[in-house]
Design a protein around this motif. Structure first.
Motif, PDB file in Angstrom:
ATOM      1  N   GLY A  11       0.798  -1.225   0.000  1.00 43.08           N
ATOM      2  CA  GLY A  11       0.000   0.000   0.000  1.00 43.08           C
ATOM      3  C   GLY A  11       0.825   1.265   0.000  1.00 43.08           C
ATOM      4  N   VAL A  12       2.131   1.158  -0.236  1.00 39.79           N
ATOM      5  CA  VAL A  12       2.976   2.355  -0.314  1.00 39.79           C
ATOM      6  C   VAL A  12       2.615   3.105  -1.598  1.00 39.79           C
ATOM      7  CG1 VAL A  12       5.336   3.225  -0.482  1.00 39.79           C
ATOM      8  CG2 VAL A  12       4.839   1.244   0.961  1.00 39.79           C
ATOM      9  N   PRO A  13       2.310   4.394  -1.525  1.00 34.55           N
ATOM     10  CA  PRO A  13       1.854   5.133  -2.710  1.00 34.55           C
ATOM     11  C   PRO A  13       2.982   5.475  -3.682  1.00 34.55           C
ATOM     12  CG  PRO A  13       1.944   6.600  -0.815  1.00 34.55           C
ATOM     13  CD  PRO A  13       2.249   5.223  -0.300  1.00 34.55           C
ATOM     14  N   VAL A  14       3.531   4.453  -4.340  1.00 35.78           N
ATOM     15  CA  VAL A  14       4.594   4.678  -5.325  1.00 35.78           C
ATOM     16  C   VAL A  14       4.002   5.315  -6.576  1.00 35.78           C
ATOM     17  CG1 VAL A  14       6.057   2.807  -4.487  1.00 35.78           C
ATOM     18  CG2 VAL A  14       4.322   2.311  -6.208  1.00 35.78           C
ATOM     19  N   LYS A  15       4.841   6.068  -7.310  1.00 33.16           N
ATOM     20  CA  LYS A  15       4.368   6.785  -8.493  1.00 33.16           C
ATOM     21  C   LYS A  15       4.049   5.844  -9.650  1.00 33.16           C
ATOM     22  CE  LYS A  15       7.943   9.508  -8.816  1.00 33.16           C
ATOM     23  NZ  LYS A  15       8.840  10.570  -9.332  1.00 33.16           N
ATOM     24  N   ASP A  16       4.811   4.748  -9.750  1.00 30.08           N
ATOM     25  CA  ASP A  16       4.646   3.845 -10.898  1.00 30.08           C
ATOM     26  C   ASP A  16       5.360   2.538 -10.591  1.00 30.08           C
ATOM     27  OD1 ASP A  16       3.929   2.901 -13.372  1.00 30.08           O
ATOM     28  OD2 ASP A  16       4.945   4.463 -14.525  1.00 30.08           O
ATOM     29  N   GLY A  17       5.078   1.516 -11.378  1.00 28.77           N
ATOM     30  CA  GLY A  17       5.799   0.263 -11.254  1.00 28.77           C
ATOM     31  C   GLY A  17       7.177   0.370 -11.878  1.00 28.77           C
ATOM     32  N   VAL A  18       8.125  -0.410 -11.364  1.00 28.09           N
ATOM     33  CA  VAL A  18       9.503  -0.409 -11.872  1.00 28.09           C
ATOM     34  C   VAL A  18       9.887  -1.832 -12.252  1.00 28.09           C
ATOM     35  CG1 VAL A  18      11.902   0.199 -11.413  1.00 28.09           C
ATOM     36  CG2 VAL A  18      10.068   1.478 -10.302  1.00 28.09           C
ATOM     37  N   SER A  19      10.407  -2.003 -13.442  1.00 26.93           N
ATOM     38  CA  SER A  19      10.917  -3.308 -13.880  1.00 26.93           C
ATOM     39  C   SER A  19      12.377  -3.161 -14.280  1.00 26.93           C
ATOM     40  CB  SER A  19      10.099  -3.846 -15.062  1.00 26.93           C
ATOM     41  OG  SER A  19      10.213  -2.974 -16.178  1.00 26.93           O
ATOM     42  N   GLY A  20      13.072  -4.288 -14.344  1.00 22.24           N
ATOM     43  CA  GLY A  20      14.486  -4.264 -14.712  1.00 22.24           C
ATOM     44  C   GLY A  20      14.838  -5.425 -15.613  1.00 22.24           C
ATOM     45  N   ILE A  21      15.858  -5.232 -16.431  1.00 26.40           N
ATOM     46  CA  ILE A  21      16.296  -6.267 -17.358  1.00 26.40           C
ATOM     47  C   ILE A  21      17.809  -6.221 -17.487  1.00 26.40           C
ATOM     48  CG2 ILE A  21      16.085  -4.773 -19.402  1.00 26.40           C
ATOM     49  CD1 ILE A  21      15.093  -7.246 -20.949  1.00 26.40           C
ATOM     50  N   ALA A  22      18.423  -7.379 -17.712  1.00 21.87           N
ATOM     51  CA  ALA A  22      19.871  -7.462 -17.939  1.00 21.87           C
ATOM     52  C   ALA A  22      20.119  -7.807 -19.400  1.00 21.87           C
ATOM     53  CB  ALA A  22      20.499  -8.517 -17.037  1.00 21.87           C
ATOM     54  N   MET A  23      20.933  -6.995 -20.047  1.00 21.72           N
ATOM     55  CA  MET A  23      21.252  -7.177 -21.463  1.00 21.72           C
ATOM     56  C   MET A  23      22.667  -7.726 -21.607  1.00 21.72           C
ATOM     57  SD  MET A  23      18.431  -6.050 -22.655  1.00 21.72           S
ATOM     58  CE  MET A  23      18.851  -6.058 -24.409  1.00 21.72           C
ATOM     59  N   HIS A  38      28.568 -14.945 -18.269  1.00 15.95           N
ATOM     60  CA  HIS A  38      29.945 -15.413 -18.090  1.00 15.95           C
ATOM     61  C   HIS A  38      30.714 -15.441 -19.409  1.00 15.95           C
ATOM     62  CE1 HIS A  38      33.342 -17.749 -16.694  1.00 15.95           C
ATOM     63  NE2 HIS A  38      33.048 -18.730 -17.532  1.00 15.95           N
ATOM     64  N   LEU A  39      30.053 -15.858 -20.478  1.00 13.52           N
ATOM     65  CA  LEU A  39      30.741 -16.037 -21.758  1.00 13.52           C
ATOM     66  C   LEU A  39      30.635 -14.813 -22.669  1.00 13.52           C
ATOM     67  CD1 LEU A  39      29.493 -19.669 -22.517  1.00 13.52           C
ATOM     68  CD2 LEU A  39      31.702 -19.013 -21.560  1.00 13.52           C
ATOM     69  N   GLY A  40      29.810 -13.843 -22.281  1.00 15.23           N
ATOM     70  CA  GLY A  40      29.569 -12.702 -23.152  1.00 15.23           C
ATOM     71  C   GLY A  40      30.524 -11.546 -22.916  1.00 15.23           C
ATOM     72  N   ASP A  41      30.258 -10.447 -23.627  1.00 14.70           N
ATOM     73  CA  ASP A  41      31.134  -9.285 -23.610  1.00 14.70           C
ATOM     74  C   ASP A  41      30.552  -8.099 -22.837  1.00 14.70           C
ATOM     75  OD1 ASP A  41      32.940 -10.632 -25.298  1.00 14.70           O
ATOM     76  OD2 ASP A  41      31.787 -10.042 -27.070  1.00 14.70           O
ATOM     77  N   MET A  42      29.315  -8.231 -22.349  1.00 14.57           N
ATOM     78  CA  MET A  42      28.692  -7.100 -21.677  1.00 14.57           C
ATOM     79  C   MET A  42      27.618  -7.595 -20.723  1.00 14.57           C
ATOM     80  SD  MET A  42      26.598  -3.865 -23.388  1.00 14.57           S
ATOM     81  CE  MET A  42      25.181  -4.863 -23.867  1.00 14.57           C
ATOM     82  N   VAL A  53      22.961  -8.642 -29.657  1.00 14.03           N
ATOM     83  CA  VAL A  53      22.516  -8.094 -28.375  1.00 14.03           C
ATOM     84  C   VAL A  53      21.471  -9.040 -27.797  1.00 14.03           C
ATOM     85  CG1 VAL A  53      21.380  -6.175 -27.202  1.00 14.03           C
ATOM     86  CG2 VAL A  53      22.971  -5.730 -29.088  1.00 14.03           C
ATOM     87  N   LEU A  54      21.657  -9.462 -26.549  1.00 14.94           N
ATOM     88  CA  LEU A  54      20.798 -10.467 -25.925  1.00 14.94           C
ATOM     89  C   LEU A  54      19.962  -9.841 -24.816  1.00 14.94           C
ATOM     90  CD1 LEU A  54      23.513 -13.263 -25.462  1.00 14.94           C
ATOM     91  CD2 LEU A  54      22.169 -12.731 -27.510  1.00 14.94           C
ATOM     92  N   SER A  55      18.670 -10.073 -24.852  1.00 16.38           N
ATOM     93  CA  SER A  55      17.770  -9.582 -23.809  1.00 16.38           C
ATOM     94  C   SER A  55      17.584 -10.642 -22.732  1.00 16.38           C
ATOM     95  CB  SER A  55      16.398  -9.228 -24.407  1.00 16.38           C
ATOM     96  OG  SER A  55      16.501  -8.185 -25.342  1.00 16.38           O
ATOM     97  N   ASP A  56      17.565 -10.195 -21.466  1.00 16.99           N
ATOM     98  CA  ASP A  56      17.303 -11.104 -20.341  1.00 16.99           C
ATOM     99  C   ASP A  56      18.294 -12.271 -20.353  1.00 16.99           C
ATOM    100  OD1 ASP A  56      16.179 -12.512 -18.219  1.00 16.99           O
ATOM    101  OD2 ASP A  56      14.579 -13.372 -19.454  1.00 16.99           O
ATOM    102  N   ILE A  57      19.569 -11.950 -20.061  1.00 12.68           N
ATOM    103  CA  ILE A  57      20.627 -12.953 -20.227  1.00 12.68           C
ATOM    104  C   ILE A  57      20.614 -14.014 -19.131  1.00 12.68           C
ATOM    105  CG2 ILE A  57      22.177 -11.482 -21.549  1.00 12.68           C
ATOM    106  CD1 ILE A  57      23.697 -10.875 -18.981  1.00 12.68           C
ATOM    107  N   GLN A  62      23.406  -0.159 -14.626  1.00 13.18           N
ATOM    108  CA  GLN A  62      24.752  -0.635 -14.284  1.00 13.18           C
ATOM    109  C   GLN A  62      25.269  -1.400 -15.489  1.00 13.18           C
ATOM    110  OE1 GLN A  62      25.942  -4.195 -11.601  1.00 13.18           O
ATOM    111  NE2 GLN A  62      25.966  -2.439 -10.224  1.00 13.18           N
ATOM    112  N   MET A  63      26.445  -1.013 -15.970  1.00 12.86           N
ATOM    113  CA  MET A  63      27.002  -1.657 -17.153  1.00 12.86           C
ATOM    114  C   MET A  63      28.465  -1.992 -16.928  1.00 12.86           C
ATOM    115  SD  MET A  63      27.245  -0.254 -21.102  1.00 12.86           S
ATOM    116  CE  MET A  63      28.388   1.073 -20.732  1.00 12.86           C
ATOM    117  N   ASP A  64      28.811  -3.231 -17.274  1.00 14.32           N
ATOM    118  CA  ASP A  64      30.207  -3.663 -17.289  1.00 14.32           C
ATOM    119  C   ASP A  64      30.494  -4.248 -18.660  1.00 14.32           C
ATOM    120  OD1 ASP A  64      31.081  -3.178 -14.513  1.00 14.32           O
ATOM    121  OD2 ASP A  64      29.521  -4.622 -14.032  1.00 14.32           O
ATOM    122  N   ILE A  65      31.560  -3.769 -19.304  1.00  8.30           N
ATOM    123  CA  ILE A  65      31.919  -4.206 -20.649  1.00  8.30           C
ATOM    124  C   ILE A  65      33.292  -4.873 -20.613  1.00  8.30           C
ATOM    125  CG2 ILE A  65      32.343  -3.454 -23.022  1.00  8.30           C
ATOM    126  CD1 ILE A  65      30.491  -1.089 -22.468  1.00  8.30           C
TER     127      ILE A  65
END
Length: 712
Positions: A458-470, A493-497, A483-487, A512-515
């Motif tokens: 019941g906390v009056p947040v402004k909107d829903g928040v979602s997150g995804i890892a690419m 481990h085997l990718g570049d980003m 480019v891979l969605s939802d890795i 947050q991004m690590d390359i």
């Protein structure tokens, strides 16, 4: 005695200076520098062993950032009165530096290396986190330790529509973008920050602006290294290889590993078994007495597996689990799973699952912050837990590590942007995410579950928040990329980003991004962000099927809150001498009452477990702070009796004289037997003495006159 210090000055776009000095402090380290901006000074020292330990096939790098309390003229709190274990804030800065340094060391360098960064002087307006990586890289630049740098990090913020590098701390309050960006002279390698629902294009613009400043700082380090004469790095040999065996492993396993990668739709354990069987078959084919080093065989096979998976994705445009490049794994979620909590949610995406709770506490539950730079209180907490069973492993429970602290901070940044303002939120909010399954981006699952749990509470947040890892797979030879969605964990481990993006339907709130590769182009980043938005909105749509807006009310067992703003002069009256009044109210009503003085007003926060308790506490406090009005009728209590009348407490803390002549219409000769101490009596306030402020009460003024009924 001359110290022979060597200095290099860096100019920021607005003309402010950063000075790097070496050759004066910590000269027994392999490399050391002092970086100064304003009165903030960081000492970075690095030492690396000459030889690697036997059997070590990785880089044992440790990065520790610590703030000395003396740097800001403070003494640590607590019993020991000395700097102890690193705070969460110090760990987060250590991670910022570690994440960009580690990939820049040569892959075959395995000597134990320790980077220590201490804040030795503090400036309240110059934040040290934007200088820590520069100090670390400069220390490596003036050493003979092999390093594919230099690198640097800067803070980029957008303030009043303008981008600023390393802005003043006070200016950040009005920033709608606040990011730390790290990179080399050629490319961006690390991004972490928060923003107020901005677009992908605005975020890319901020990264590009930051990279221009990074280039200047990297060039300055190269010039400093030349001035010191440390362009030549030490020679080392930490690996021994067998090229014949490498080719043999490749020839015997690549095609089979490629086929395992192509199977698709298998879960993590099935894929693991499939790749392991390829290795086992190869080892069996060598015979029992093959004489080869098993460690080398496993190393070469790991390289084969990595290459096979990457090539399969690039060639076939399909994922390890059979998904398309932009396809999101199946999602299900549930709220109110834990009925005794104030809010709860389960969020599951593929083989990643978070069970998250929300607890609403009082101001007494706020976190006290005592650091060299900041002292105060925090009323929003997010804790992330990653037990070993979530990945089917057996590990001792040693409490949260640096990874858990970092993941929790990322989720906190994403969610805090939608919380109500402090002035509108009386609660201390604690979110706890327990990861029950993990195969790819449990931090983003925490964001999703946290958003659902806040709405359930019941906390009056402004909107829903979602997150995804690419993720990203690239082929430098051909320029081909995917480019891979939802890795998955394997793709990370085997990718570049690993690019995590969280936000609302309106825009990005945290990233947050690590390359792991150099030279990542603007076009690739742009595609990754566009694809991330598409996936993020899909996930948010799935979450909305469970709950799309906050519940209209808190759970019945959630503490209720009520705020009263009173004049400053009444604070003492509510508290009472030695806290006597407020303690008695809390004892009588069962409510918790907290008073703060802000902006020359008293802010009274009342928390109660039920409405009856709340109403009673509110009534008592309003009685104390209410202003008596002439002509008003009150229910009072007799406090004392004198020959000339009685003193009646008609409002909390306010006594008035009920004179003997004002008790009845009839004349009273004495007070004997007329009233008793403690008796409740209805009285009317008839006057306030202008000189003394004393109150005059009357009972007869509200009694019918004798004979009035007969006349009617």
């Amino acid at each position: 005695m001359s110290q022979n210090a060597i200095t290099k000055t860096i100019f920021l776009p607005d003309g402010r200076e950063i000075i790097i000095e070496t050759g004066k402090l910590a000269k027994q380290a392999d490399g050391s520098v002092v970086v100064r901006m304003g009165n903030t000074m960081l000492l970075a020292a690095v030492v690396s062993n000459k030889e690697a330990r036997e059997g070590v096939d990785f880089l044992p790098l440790s990065v520790d950032y610590q703030e000395k309390f003396a740097s800001s003229g403070k003494i640590p709190g607590g019993f020991l009165k000395r700097e102890a274990r690193l705070s969460d804030y110090e760990i987060l800065i250590s991670r910022l530096v570690d994440r960009i340094l580690r990939p820049m060391f040569p892959g075959d360098y395995h000597a134990e290396t320790q980077m220590t960064i201490n804040m030795i002087s503090a400036d309240a307006e110059i934040l040290p986190d934007a200088l820590a990586a520069l100090a670390a890289s400069a220390a490596l630049a003036v050493s003979d330790i092999p390093f594919n740098g230099p690198i640097s990090e800067v803070r980029v913020a957008r303030i009043d529509g303008q981008f600023v590098i390393n802005p003043k701390a006070s200016d950040l309050k009005s920033a709608d973008i606040d990011m730390i960006v790290g990179g080399s002279i050629d490319s961006v390698a690390m991004v972490e920050g928060e923003m107020n629902e901005v677009s992908e294009e605005e975020m890319l613009e901020a990264i590009a602006f930051a990279h221009e400043a990074i280039k200047v700082q990297c060039q300055a380090q190269m010039e400093l290294a030349e001035m010191v004469g440390k362009l030549q790095k030490r020679e080392y040999s930490h690996e021994t290889h067998n090229d014949e065996l490498r080719q043999k492993v490749y020839a015997g396993t690549y095609d089979k590993a490629y086929e395992v990668a192509k199977r698709g739709r298998a879960n993590k354990s099935e894929r693991k078994e499939g790749f392991a069987s390829v290795l086992n078959e190869f080892v069996e084919s060598l015979g029992e007495e093959h004489g080869y080093d098993m460690t080398l065989i496993k190393t070469y096979y790991h390289d084969v597996e990595k290459e096979a998976v990457r090539n399969m994705i690039l060639n076939d445009r399909v994922r390890l689990d059979g998904r398309q490049l932009n396809e999101i794994r199946p999602i299900w979620s549930e709220i109110n799973y834990l009925p005794a909590t104030h809010g709860s949610a389960v969020f599951t995406r593929g083989e990643t699952q978070s069970l998250t709770t929300v607890t609403l506490g009082t101001k007494l539950d706020e976190q006290m912050i005592d650091s060299a730079m900041v002292s105060g209180y925090n009323k929003f907490l997010l804790h992330y837990n990653f037990p070993a069973f979530s990945t089917g492993e057996v590990k001792p429970n040693r409490g949260p590590g640096r990874r858990e602290i970092g993941h929790g901070n990322l989720a906190l940044r994403a969610l805090k942007k939608v919380l109500p303002a402090d002035s509108e939120n009386p609660y201390t909010i604690r979110i706890v995410s327990d990861i029950l399954e993990s195969n790819g981006s449990s931090s983003m699952a925490t964001v999703c579950a946290g958003s659902l749990a806040l709405m359930d509470a019941g906390v009056p947040v402004k909107d829903g928040v979602s997150g995804i890892a690419m993720g990203l797979i690239t082929d430098e030879r051909t320029g081909n990329f995917a480019v891979l969605s939802d890795i998955l964990g394997d793709e990370d481990h085997l990718g570049d980003m690993d690019f995590k993006v969280a936000g609302t339907s309106k825009g990005i709130t945290a990233c947050q991004m690590d390359i792991k590769v150099q030279g990542l182009s603007h076009d690739v980043l742009s595609q990754a962000l566009a694809q991330a938005r598409e996936g993020r909105l899909h996930i948010l749509n799935e979450m909305n099927k469970t709950i799309s807006s906050p519940n209209a009310d808190y759970k019945p067992h959630t503490p209720r809150s009520f705020n009263i703003v009173i004049d400053k002069e009444f604070i003492g009256a509510v508290i009472g001498p030695g806290g006597k009044v407020i303690q008695q109210i809390q004892k009588d009503t069962g409510a918790t009452i907290i008073i703060e003085e802000k902006n020359d007003k008293g802010h009274v926060n009342i928390f109660a477990s039920n409405q009856e308790s709340m109403n009673s506490a509110v009534s008592k406090i309003k009685g104390i702070v209410a202003q008596p009005e002439i002509g008003e009728v009150y229910i009072g209590k007799v406090k004392s009796i004198q020959p000339y009348g009685a003193f009646v407490e008609f409002m909390a803390g306010k006594d008035g004289l009920l004179h003997i002549s004002e008790i009845k219409h009839e004349r009273l000769e004495s007070m004997d037997g007329v009233l008793e101490i403690g008796e409740e009596v209805k009285v009317k306030l008839i006057d306030v003495d202008k000189k003394t402020g004393k109150f005059k009460l009357s009972r007869k003024a509200i009694l019918p006159k004798p004979g009035a009924e007969a006349q009617q």
